[in-house]
Design a protein around this motif. Structure first.
Motif, mmCIF file in Angstrom:
data_model
loop_
_atom_site.group_PDB
_atom_site.id
_atom_site.type_symbol
_atom_site.label_atom_id
_atom_site.label_comp_id
_atom_site.label_asym_id
_atom_site.label_seq_id
_atom_site.Cartn_x
_atom_site.Cartn_y
_atom_site.Cartn_z
ATOM 1 N N ASN A 236 -12.923 -6.479 12.525
ATOM 2 C CA ASN A 236 -12.668 -5.142 12.012
ATOM 3 C C ASN A 236 -12.417 -4.148 13.139
ATOM 4 N N HIS A 237 -13.209 -4.211 14.198
ATOM 5 C CA HIS A 237 -13.017 -3.237 15.278
ATOM 6 C C HIS A 237 -11.669 -3.454 15.964
ATOM 7 N N ILE A 239 -9.013 -4.519 14.579
ATOM 8 C CA ILE A 239 -7.968 -4.041 13.670
ATOM 9 C C ILE A 239 -7.963 -2.515 13.580
ATOM 10 N N GLN A 240 -9.140 -1.910 13.461
ATOM 11 C CA GLN A 240 -9.198 -0.463 13.190
ATOM 12 C C GLN A 240 -9.007 0.403 14.429
ATOM 13 N N SER A 241 -9.397 -0.093 15.580
ATOM 14 C CA SER A 241 -9.338 0.733 16.784
ATOM 15 C C SER A 241 -7.918 0.705 17.357
#
Lengths: 380, 380
Positions: A236-237, A239-241
Motif C-alpha cells: 500500500n505505501h 502504491i500510495q506514496s
C-alpha cells in the motif's frame, strides 16, 4: 570479571548456538557471556521468527549472561555496518574478546582490508552486478581467496571494523560447525537457522536441532512472522506514496522507487513482488532490507548519525554484576526501561519497528518493558 | 430518450432499491435509468461490501440501464460534496429528473438553503460539537424543522447543489420505504443496507430482503470487506509517518494527527482505535473518511480541483443508446477503459483506492477493465 562477546541473531536459538557459546567460554576463560542481538528484524531485513524478548529469554536460558539489543539502524544493514554497530557496543561494554564462526577461520582476514580499500574507489563500475560480486571477483584474481561464504564475509567485516576504529578487541574466528548458512536440510543435531525456519514453515519437526526451550517457544507461535503477512502494508505505501516521496527512503536509489512501485501495483503476494523487483544488481537481502525501510518509512536522514545506546533485554546475576562493573565507564546510555520520551526520540526507530512487529504478536515491544531477569543463576 | 437519474451506493442492492427504481420510472415516465454509484468506498468512508463491478452488475440485472462511477474524490465526502459531485455528472449526462428517498419528502427543502448560508458564517463557534449538530439546533429554533434523518439531509444537499450551480434538474423526493437508515433489524421484505451488512457480518439470512442475484453474489464472498482488515495498513502509516507529514493529509486538521497517531500506537484493533480517536467534535463518518484519506495518503492538494469524468461501469442496450445520444454534448471525458496513462493521472485516486480494495478481492479494479455489457436487454 572478563567478558566474551557474541554477535548474534538467535533466529531462533539452536544447538549450533549452544556449541558456539561453550567454545567461546572455553577458548577465552571468560566469566561472563555478553550477546549483542538483533531486535525484531534481522540483518537480512526479515521479521525474526520470535520476538526479541522471547529470543533474549532463550539466550538467557541457554547460558548467555547479558543480552543487549543491536538497534535497528545497525541491525538491518549490510554486513559491514552490522558488524561495526555490534562491535561498537561490545567495545563500549569493555568486552575484550569476541568469538564468531567462519567457514575458513584459518584465513588472514586482517590482510584483506587494505585490498578492498583500494578496490572500492577504482573498480565498482559494472552496474549489472552487485558490489559484493565484483569485489570478490577481483579478490580471487589477486589473492586466490574467494570471500563468498556468509560467515567468512562477516568475519572479514569484524576485522575491518576493528581496524578502522582502533578497537582493541581480540577477534577469534572458529570453525563453523554443521550445516552451511544456506543449507536447508536438517542434520542429526545441527542445522542452520535458515534451515530451521524453513522446517517450521513447512511443518517438519525441529526438536533434534534446537534446545527444548526453543521448541517450546516455537510451538506457541500462532502466526509465523514473514514478509507475506506484512506485504499488504508495504504494498500500500509503495502504491500510495508519490515516487518523489519514495525517493527519500533510505537506500531507495537508482530509480528503485519506480521499479518497486510498478511491482507493487502488479503483484498480490510477496514472493511474486520480490522476484518482479529483483535484478542482478541487487541481492535479495538488499531488497528485503529496502522493503523494511519502506514499510517503516525510514528516510536517509533518520538512518544517519544515530546515537548508539545499550538497550538491555535480559540478564542474570553474572550479567548484572558485569553491568555494575562497567556502567560508570560507558560512553553510550544504558537503557533498562523505555519511557514515552525515548520512544519518540532516542529509540524511535526500534519503537517503530516494534509496532510493525505487533502484526505478529500483541506484546508491546518497548515502552515500559523491563529487562528479563533470571535470578536463579548463582555467581561463579 | 429521456433519462431518470438515481444517486446510489447499492451497498448492496436490496429490495428497497428495486422499489425506488420502479417508482422513479413510474413517476417520470423515463425510458432510461442512469445510476451514479459510489466506487469501492462509500460516502461514510468504508469499503463497500461488494466491489464496484459486482455492484454495477447487480444494478444492471435489476433494471438500471447505465451505471457511472462517482469518483472517490466526490464519493467519500460529506453529504454536500457527495451530492454536488453526483448531480454534476447527471447534469452533464443531460439527465433532467432525479428521484431519491427522504424521510420527509413533503418538506420545502429549497427554502432551507438560504437559512444555512446565513448561519454558516455567523454561528459555528462552539467547537465541542459538529457543524451539523449546531446548524440543526439553529434550524429547529428558526423553522421547527429538524434536519436529522440522513436521507432528509441528503435531499437538502441535492436542492442546495442545484441552486448553487443553476442546474435545471427536477428533484423529486419520495417517501423512503421500510426501515430507517440506522435500523439494524430486518423487515419481512425490506431492510436498510446498513441492517443487511450487519446481518451478513453476524451470519443471519438476508435472502428475503435482497434480490436473488444479490444473495448469490454475497454468498461468494470469502472475506467480508471491513476496516478491521485494513487497520494494520492504516495503523502502520499513522505510526511511521511524522506528524509533520500527516498534517498534509486531506482533512487532517486541528491536531487530529497527534490524536490518531497516539490511538494507533496504543490500539491493536480498529474498533478500539476508532473509539479512542472519537470526540464530540467529529462524527464517526468524518473519522472513517479521514481513515481512508490517511490510508490512501491523499493530500489536500490531490483532493482539490479534480477534473470530473464519467467512468462507465455497466450498461445495456438502452444505456448504450442513451450514451450515444448524449456523448457529443458531454463536457467531461467519457471513459470506458482505463489505460496506463489514466491510472497515473486522471483516474489516479480511483486507481489507488482500487488497489487498496484488492485486500478483499484479487480482481483488478480499473486498468483495462471494460464496462459490463448486458446485451440481452431489448429496446423498448
Amino acid at each position: 570479571m572478563d567478558a566474551v562477546g557474541l554477535i548474534t541473531e538467535y533466529n531462533p536459538f539452536h544447538n549450533g548456538h549452544q556449541y558456539h557459546l561453550r567454545i567461546a567460554q572455553q577458548l577465552t576463560n571468560a566469566q561472563v557471556v555478553v550477546a549483542v542481538m538483533s531486535g525484531n528484524f534481522t540483518q537480512r531485513g526479515e521479521p525474526a521468527i520470535l520476538d526479541k524478548w522471547t529470543r533474549a529469554k532463550l539466550a538467557l536460558e541457554n547460558g548467555v549472561d547479558l543480552v543487549v539489543e543491536l538497534p535497528v539502524f545497525d541491525a538491518v544493514q549490510p554486513g559491514q555496518r552490522f558488524a561495526t554497530g555490534a562491535l561498537r557496543l561490545l567495545n563500549d561494554l569493555k568486552v575484550k574478546q569476541v568469538v564468531f564462526g567462519a567457514e575458513h577461520p584459518e584465513w588472514n582476514f586482517k590482510k584483506l582490508g587494505s585490498f578492498e580499500k583500494k578496490f572500492r574507489h577504482d573498480d565498482f563500475t559494472d552496474y549489472r552486478e552487485t558490489f559484493a560480486t565484483q569485489f570478490n571477483e577481483a579478490l580471487v584474481e589477486k589473492t586466490g581467496i574467494s570471500l563468498t561464504d556468509p560467515n567468512d564475509i562477516l568475519a572479514y567485516s569484524y576485522f575491518k571494523a576493528c581496524q578502522e576504529h582502533d578497537w582493541a578487541i581480540n577477534l577469534i574466528p572458529i570453525k563453523r560447525q554443521g550445516k552451511g548458512y544456506h543449507d536447508q536440510t536438517l542434520g542429526l543435531y545441527l542445522a542452520s537457522a535458515s534451515g530451521i525456519r524453513t522446517a517450521i514453515k513447512t511443518g517438519r519437526s525441529i526438536k533434534n536441532v534446537v534446545p527444548k526451550v526453543t521448541a517450546q517457544a516455537l510451538a506457541k507461535l500462532t502466526i509465523i512472522p514473514s514478509w507475506q503477512v506484512l506485504y499488504p502494508i508495504l504494498r500500500n505505501h509503495l502504491i500510495q506514496s508519490p515516487v518523489g516521496e519514495l525517493q527519500n527512503i533510505y537506500q531507495m536509489t537508482e530509480g528503485l522507487e519506480y521499479r518497486l512501485k510498478e511491482a507493487a501495483q502488479r503483484e498480490l503476494d510477496f514472493q511474486s513482488f520480490l522476484h518482479a523487483a529483483k535484478t542482478k544488481r541487487y541481492t535479495f537481502a538488499r531488497l528485503l532490507r529496502l522493503c523494511l525501510y519502506t514499510t517503516l518509512e525510514i528516510t536517509t536522514e533518520q538512518m544517519t548519525n544515530n546515537q548508539p545506546y545499550h538497550h538491555v533485554l535480559a540478564f542474570n546475576d553474572r550479567g548484572r554484576e558485569y553491568l555494575h562493573q562497567v556502567k560508570k565507564q560507558l560512553q553510550y546510555p544504558l537503557i533498562t526501561k523505555v519511557d514515552a520520551e525515548m520512544k519518540d526520540h532516542l529509540l524511535a526507530l526500534d519503537y517503530r519497528a516494534g509496532k510493525l512487529y505487533q502484526n505478529f504478536t500483541a506484546v508491546e515491544q518497548d515502552v515500559k518493558h523491563a529487562p528479563l531477569i533470571d535470578l536463579s543463576s548463582k555467581k561463579h
